[in-house]
Design an enzyme around this catalytic site. Structure first.
Site, short mmCIF file in Angstrom:
data_model
loop_
_atom_site.label_atom_id
_atom_site.label_comp_id
_atom_site.label_asym_id
_atom_site.label_seq_id
_atom_site.Cartn_x
_atom_site.Cartn_y
_atom_site.Cartn_z
N SER A 1 36.90 11.26 -23.82
CA SER A 1 37.04 9.80 -23.64
C SER A 1 35.57 9.48 -23.17
O SER A 1 35.00 9.83 -22.01
CB SER A 1 38.19 9.51 -22.75
OG SER A 1 37.88 8.29 -22.33
N HIS B 1 37.02 10.21 -28.34
CA HIS B 1 38.17 9.24 -27.99
C HIS B 1 37.43 8.05 -27.52
O HIS B 1 36.63 7.95 -26.43
CB HIS B 1 39.17 9.69 -26.99
CG HIS B 1 40.14 8.77 -26.85
ND1 HIS B 1 41.39 8.90 -27.30
CD2 HIS B 1 40.38 7.73 -25.55
CE1 HIS B 1 42.16 7.71 -26.91
NE2 HIS B 1 41.71 7.24 -25.67
N ASP C 1 37.63 4.36 -25.87
CA ASP C 1 38.60 3.38 -25.32
C ASP C 1 38.04 1.94 -25.53
O ASP C 1 36.90 1.62 -24.83
CB ASP C 1 38.75 3.85 -23.86
CG ASP C 1 39.60 5.00 -23.53
OD1 ASP C 1 39.36 5.94 -23.00
OD2 ASP C 1 40.66 5.00 -24.36
N MET D 1 39.06 -1.69 -24.36
CA MET D 1 39.65 -2.62 -23.42
C MET D 1 39.21 -4.27 -23.20
O MET D 1 38.22 -4.18 -23.13
CB MET D 1 39.50 -2.11 -22.04
CG MET D 1 40.03 -0.45 -21.94
SD MET D 1 39.77 0.12 -20.44
CE MET D 1 40.44 1.91 -20.63
N HIS E 1 40.74 3.70 -29.37
CA HIS E 1 42.03 3.42 -28.64
C HIS E 1 42.03 2.07 -28.40
O HIS E 1 41.21 1.39 -27.31
CB HIS E 1 42.28 4.28 -27.60
CG HIS E 1 43.30 3.92 -26.68
ND1 HIS E 1 43.38 4.66 -25.41
CD2 HIS E 1 44.50 3.29 -26.78
CE1 HIS E 1 44.63 4.57 -24.85
NE2 HIS E 1 45.29 3.53 -25.85
N MET F 1 43.28 -0.97 -26.65
CA MET F 1 44.09 -1.30 -25.50
C MET F 1 43.59 -3.09 -25.38
O MET F 1 43.02 -3.43 -24.49
CB MET F 1 43.61 -0.68 -24.27
CG MET F 1 44.25 0.59 -23.97
SD MET F 1 43.54 1.85 -22.93
CE MET F 1 42.08 2.27 -23.55
N MET G 1 50.59 8.20 -23.16
CA MET G 1 49.80 7.63 -22.09
C MET G 1 50.41 8.48 -20.79
O MET G 1 51.55 8.10 -20.48
CB MET G 1 49.77 6.38 -22.09
CG MET G 1 49.22 5.63 -23.04
SD MET G 1 47.30 6.06 -23.45
CE MET G 1 46.60 5.56 -21.86
N ASP H 1 47.03 11.22 -23.07
CA ASP H 1 45.70 10.71 -22.73
C ASP H 1 46.06 10.18 -21.12
O ASP H 1 46.75 9.16 -20.92
CB ASP H 1 45.56 9.47 -23.54
CG ASP H 1 44.54 8.73 -23.32
OD1 ASP H 1 44.30 7.63 -24.19
OD2 ASP H 1 43.46 9.15 -22.49
C1 DX5 Z 1 42.96 4.92 -19.79
C2 DX5 Z 1 42.31 5.74 -21.24
C3 DX5 Z 1 41.93 6.96 -21.34
C4 DX5 Z 1 41.18 7.49 -20.04
C5 DX5 Z 1 41.19 9.19 -19.75
O1 DX5 Z 1 43.42 3.89 -20.29
O2 DX5 Z 1 43.03 5.33 -22.44
O3 DX5 Z 1 41.38 7.45 -22.47
O4 DX5 Z 1 39.63 7.14 -20.31
O5 DX5 Z 1 40.49 9.17 -18.52
P1 DX5 Z 1 40.57 10.60 -17.70
O6 DX5 Z 1 40.73 11.67 -18.77
O7 DX5 Z 1 39.56 10.23 -16.79
O8 DX5 Z 1 41.97 10.16 -17.13
ZN ZN Z 2 42.45 6.17 -24.40
#
Ligand code: DX5
Ligand code: ZN
Length: 225
Positions: A8, A34, A36, A38, A67, A69, A140, A178
């Protein structure tokens, strides 16, 4: 079992993102990336937009798993697909018409994934009606929004229940996990039935991300085979 590691970028150095990705893309490295996204509304954090995916796309051959969010993924899907996403992962709670959103992703020739938060149950996801649209389901194992959180142990039961549900429905859907994945939790989730492991902190916040990635895969495989 074919275990895939998905670093990620949330924990990568955003001042040197292309370099961070190149670090883990080398031989025997990442199976996919991956990304992320947000929006500061659906989750209390703000990260990147399609322009970053577009720039990274020129630097990497990895499958880009985006991903989302965000509160309104329908407003952003087209732009992230145009930017070069190969798989779009949405949260069911953010889709007013989930079947339509997943259909739109698939009709664009892109893989579709669903991310299930810790308090979202399998029954909440209507797999009987949307299962055939899904390429992956992401459990998650932390509450979405931040890297380096503590793994939520009940995720293992949810993974195992998903395996049973997909067997019952005759669906071939990859199960991803994840959040909080490291050398200790990786074997737990692969033993439960996950085959794609997302990891940010355990890979990028280490002296040698590629070595950490390879070690993570080894710990996951130690139990899986
Ligand atoms: C959290 C993300 C994950 C996160 C994972 O909301 O969706 O992808 O980046 O990070 P680690 O591996 O550091 O928990
Ligand atoms: Zn993620």
């Amino acid at each position: 079992m074919n275990i895939q590691i998905a670093p990620s970028i949330l924990s990568a150095n955003f001042a040197k993102l292309a370099e961070s990705v190149a670090l883990i893309e080398q031989n025997n490295g990442a199976d996919l990336l991956h990304i992320d996204v947000m929006d500061g509304h659906y989750v209390p954090n703000l990260t990147i937009g399609p322009c970053v995916v577009k720039s990274l796309r020129k630097e990497s051959k990895l499958l880009f798993e985006t991903h989302l969010m965000v509160s309104n993924p329908d407003d952003l899907i087209d732009d992230f697909i145009k930017a070069g996403s190969d798989r779009i992962v949405v949260h069911p709670e953010t889709c007013r018409h989930l079947h339509r959103t997943l259909t739109k992703i698939k009709e664009a020739g892109v893989q579709a994934g669903l991310a299930i938060n810790p308090s979202t149950t399998i029954d909440d996801c209507s797999f009987d009606y949307i299962g055939e649209l899904l390429d992956s389901v992401t459990v998650m194992s932390v509450n979405p929004g931040f890297p380096a959180q503590k793994f939520i142990p009940s995720s293992c039961k949810k993974i195992a229940n998903l395996v049973s549900k997909f067997n019952e429905l005759g669906l071939q859907i990859q199960i991803e996990v994840d959040g909080g994945i490291n050398n200790n939790t990786a074997p737990l989730v692969t033993q439960a039935g996950a085959n794609i492991l997302v990891a940010g902190n355990a890979i990028f916040n280490t002296p040698n991300p590629l070595e950490s990635l390879i070690s993570l895969r080894e710990s996951a495989l130690a139990i899986a085979c």
